[in-house]
Design a protein around this motif. Structure first.
Motif, short mmCIF file in Angstrom:
data_model
loop_
_atom_site.label_atom_id
_atom_site.label_comp_id
_atom_site.label_asym_id
_atom_site.label_seq_id
_atom_site.Cartn_x
_atom_site.Cartn_y
_atom_site.Cartn_z
N ILE A 218 0.87 -1.18 0.00
CA ILE A 218 0.00 0.00 0.00
C ILE A 218 0.90 1.22 0.00
O ILE A 218 1.59 1.50 0.99
CB ILE A 218 -0.92 0.02 1.24
N CYS A 219 0.94 1.97 -1.11
CA CYS A 219 1.95 3.03 -1.29
C CYS A 219 1.35 4.32 -1.82
O CYS A 219 0.43 4.31 -2.64
CB CYS A 219 3.02 2.59 -2.28
N ASN A 220 1.91 5.41 -1.38
CA ASN A 220 1.78 6.73 -2.00
C ASN A 220 2.77 7.64 -1.28
O ASN A 220 2.88 7.59 -0.06
CB ASN A 220 0.37 7.30 -1.89
N GLN A 221 3.49 8.45 -2.03
CA GLN A 221 4.48 9.32 -1.41
C GLN A 221 3.83 10.34 -0.48
O GLN A 221 4.42 10.75 0.51
CB GLN A 221 5.29 10.06 -2.49
N LYS A 222 2.61 10.73 -0.77
CA LYS A 222 1.94 11.79 0.00
C LYS A 222 1.45 11.25 1.33
O LYS A 222 0.77 10.24 1.39
CB LYS A 222 0.76 12.32 -0.83
N GLY A 223 1.81 11.92 2.43
CA GLY A 223 1.28 11.55 3.73
C GLY A 223 -0.19 11.93 3.86
O GLY A 223 -0.68 12.84 3.19
N GLY A 224 -0.92 11.22 4.72
CA GLY A 224 -2.32 11.53 4.95
C GLY A 224 -3.25 11.07 3.86
O GLY A 224 -4.42 11.48 3.80
N ALA A 225 -2.78 10.18 2.98
CA ALA A 225 -3.62 9.71 1.88
C ALA A 225 -4.53 8.56 2.28
O ALA A 225 -5.42 8.18 1.53
CB ALA A 225 -2.74 9.27 0.70
N GLY A 226 -4.31 7.99 3.47
CA GLY A 226 -5.16 6.88 3.92
C GLY A 226 -4.52 5.52 3.76
O GLY A 226 -5.22 4.51 3.69
N LYS A 227 -3.18 5.47 3.74
CA LYS A 227 -2.51 4.18 3.54
C LYS A 227 -2.78 3.21 4.68
O LYS A 227 -3.09 2.04 4.45
CB LYS A 227 -1.00 4.41 3.38
N THR A 228 -2.63 3.69 5.91
CA THR A 228 -2.79 2.79 7.05
C THR A 228 -4.23 2.31 7.18
O THR A 228 -4.48 1.12 7.42
CB THR A 228 -2.35 3.50 8.35
N THR A 229 -5.19 3.21 7.01
CA THR A 229 -6.60 2.80 7.05
C THR A 229 -6.88 1.78 5.96
O THR A 229 -7.55 0.76 6.20
CB THR A 229 -7.52 4.02 6.88
N THR A 230 -6.37 2.02 4.76
CA THR A 230 -6.59 1.09 3.65
C THR A 230 -5.98 -0.27 3.96
O THR A 230 -6.61 -1.32 3.74
CB THR A 230 -5.99 1.67 2.36
N ALA A 231 -4.75 -0.29 4.47
CA ALA A 231 -4.09 -1.56 4.78
C ALA A 231 -4.88 -2.35 5.81
O ALA A 231 -5.12 -3.56 5.64
CB ALA A 231 -2.67 -1.30 5.29
N LEU A 232 -5.29 -1.69 6.88
CA LEU A 232 -5.98 -2.39 7.96
C LEU A 232 -7.37 -2.85 7.55
O LEU A 232 -7.78 -3.99 7.84
CB LEU A 232 -6.06 -1.48 9.18
N GLU A 233 -8.12 -2.00 6.86
CA GLU A 233 -9.49 -2.37 6.50
C GLU A 233 -9.53 -3.48 5.46
O GLU A 233 -10.38 -4.37 5.51
CB GLU A 233 -10.27 -1.14 6.01
N LEU A 234 -8.61 -3.45 4.51
CA LEU A 234 -8.55 -4.56 3.54
C LEU A 234 -8.15 -5.85 4.23
O LEU A 234 -8.69 -6.93 3.93
CB LEU A 234 -7.56 -4.22 2.42
N ALA A 235 -7.22 -5.76 5.18
CA ALA A 235 -6.80 -6.96 5.91
C ALA A 235 -7.97 -7.57 6.68
O ALA A 235 -8.20 -8.79 6.63
CB ALA A 235 -5.67 -6.61 6.88
N LEU A 236 -8.74 -6.74 7.36
CA LEU A 236 -9.86 -7.26 8.14
C LEU A 236 -10.96 -7.80 7.24
O LEU A 236 -11.62 -8.79 7.59
CB LEU A 236 -10.41 -6.16 9.05
N ALA A 237 -11.18 -7.18 6.09
CA ALA A 237 -12.17 -7.71 5.15
C ALA A 237 -11.77 -9.09 4.67
O ALA A 237 -12.63 -9.96 4.48
CB ALA A 237 -12.32 -6.75 3.96
N LEU A 238 -10.48 -9.32 4.49
CA LEU A 238 -10.01 -10.62 4.01
C LEU A 238 -10.08 -11.69 5.09
O LEU A 238 -10.47 -12.83 4.82
CB LEU A 238 -8.59 -10.50 3.47
#
Length: 308
Positions: free
Chosen positions: A56-76
């Motif tokens: 889960i990548c993007n150079q810009k901070g605050g883009a939602g990387k951590t939320t995306t990583a965690l929510e996709l993990a829990l959905a799986l």
């Protein structure tokens, strides 16, 4: 030694709730009045197979990387998959802050983390992996000293994470790597290890698109040198609300990545409330729109369908 906590077993969400529609292309042709945001899944998109490593990548901070990583993990894991999250972000607001509870159960001298995997060949992947409150979810934590990997560039850093994850390939079905905002050695290492890249982009921020352009340059270098099969699997439009700018940003991403899923993750005040409570959104607000969007997105990415 802390008191043992009962594991949380997540269940699939009701598929008839307020999900976004699924279309084959991002709609830029209809009038804005008639435009209905949807998940764009191109006919050429190939669902991920198992085992899989996703960065889960993007150079810009605050883009939602951590939320995306965690929510996709829990959905799986709610679908019965075993997931490992690797925290490659040395910031204090990283995913390790949310999931570090079980580290305290080990003696201090045995509390290994991601940095140890880069600098100490004797530390095994299993020794730096920890359980979480959630059944079938493990994580490899990081702390501010992880930044030494970028500073010192240890021998073999480019391929270190790839080699290490292969040691535990049979332990999980999906590994999700939560990258930091810097496009340095750590991000390169994550891209070398990954099969897929998912790019979170704040839907209202043109600056995030500049971060995407910078990331693409690094992706191209990695593909040309160490990981030719790396692909951009999806872009997630975080903090999504219906606007002309959001529509244009989604269209730009669809043109840049014609084979990738474009997933809106709708804006919701519960996202911030869940972060303050240090709980995943799926646990804090399981019926909210953003939770549902990530849930369906995970199903689409792995070809699991919309039905529970």
């Amino acid at each position: 030694m802390r008191e043992t906590r009962e594991k949380v077993q997540l269940q699939p969400l009701d598929h008839d709730l307020a999900f976004l529609d699924i279309t084959t292309e991002w709609d830029l042709s209809s009038s804005y009045h008639d435009w209905r945001p949807s998940i764009a899944v191109p006919a050429t998109f190939v669902p991920a197979t198992i085992p899989r490593v996703i960065a889960i990548c993007n150079q810009k901070g605050g883009a939602g990387k951590t939320t995306t990583a965690l929510e996709l993990a829990l959905a799986l894991i709610a679908r019965g998959l075993r997931v490992r999250i690797v925290d490659v972000d040395d910031q204090e607001a990283s995913i390790s802050v949310w999931l570090r509870y079980y580290m305290d159960d080990r003696p201090e001298e045995l509390r290994y983390n991601l940095r140890d995997l880069y600098f100490n060949a004797k530390v095994k992947l299993s020794e730096a992996s920890y359980p979480t409150d959630f059944e079938n979810l493990t994580f490899i934590p990081s702390f501010p000293d992880l930044g030494e990997v970028d500073e010192k560039n240890p021998v073999g850093a480019d391929t270190c994470l790839q080699r290490r994850l292969r040691q535990g390939a049979d332990d999980v079905d999906v590994t999700i790597i939560d990258c930091g905002p810097r496009l340095g050695q750590l991000t390169v290492s994550a891209l070398v290890a990954a099969d897929d890249v998912i790019i979170p982009v704040k839907a209202s921020s043109i600056l995030d698109m500049k971060g995407v352009a910078a990331l693409q340059k690094v992706v191209n270098v990695v593909k040309d040198t160490l990981n030719p099969d790396l692909r951009i699997a999806a872009a997630v439009l975080t903090d999504f609300s219906r606007s002309k700018m959001t529509r244009r940003i989604g269209g730009s991403l669809a043109r840049a990545y014609p084979d990738a899923v474009i997933l809106p993750a709708r804006t919701n005040v519960k996202v911030g409330e869940a972060q303050l409570a240090q709980q995943p959104l799926r646990q804090f607000a399981p019926r909210e729109t953003t939770t549902l969007d990530y849930d369906l997105g995970a199903r689409v990415l792995f070809g699991l369908g919309a039905a529970a």
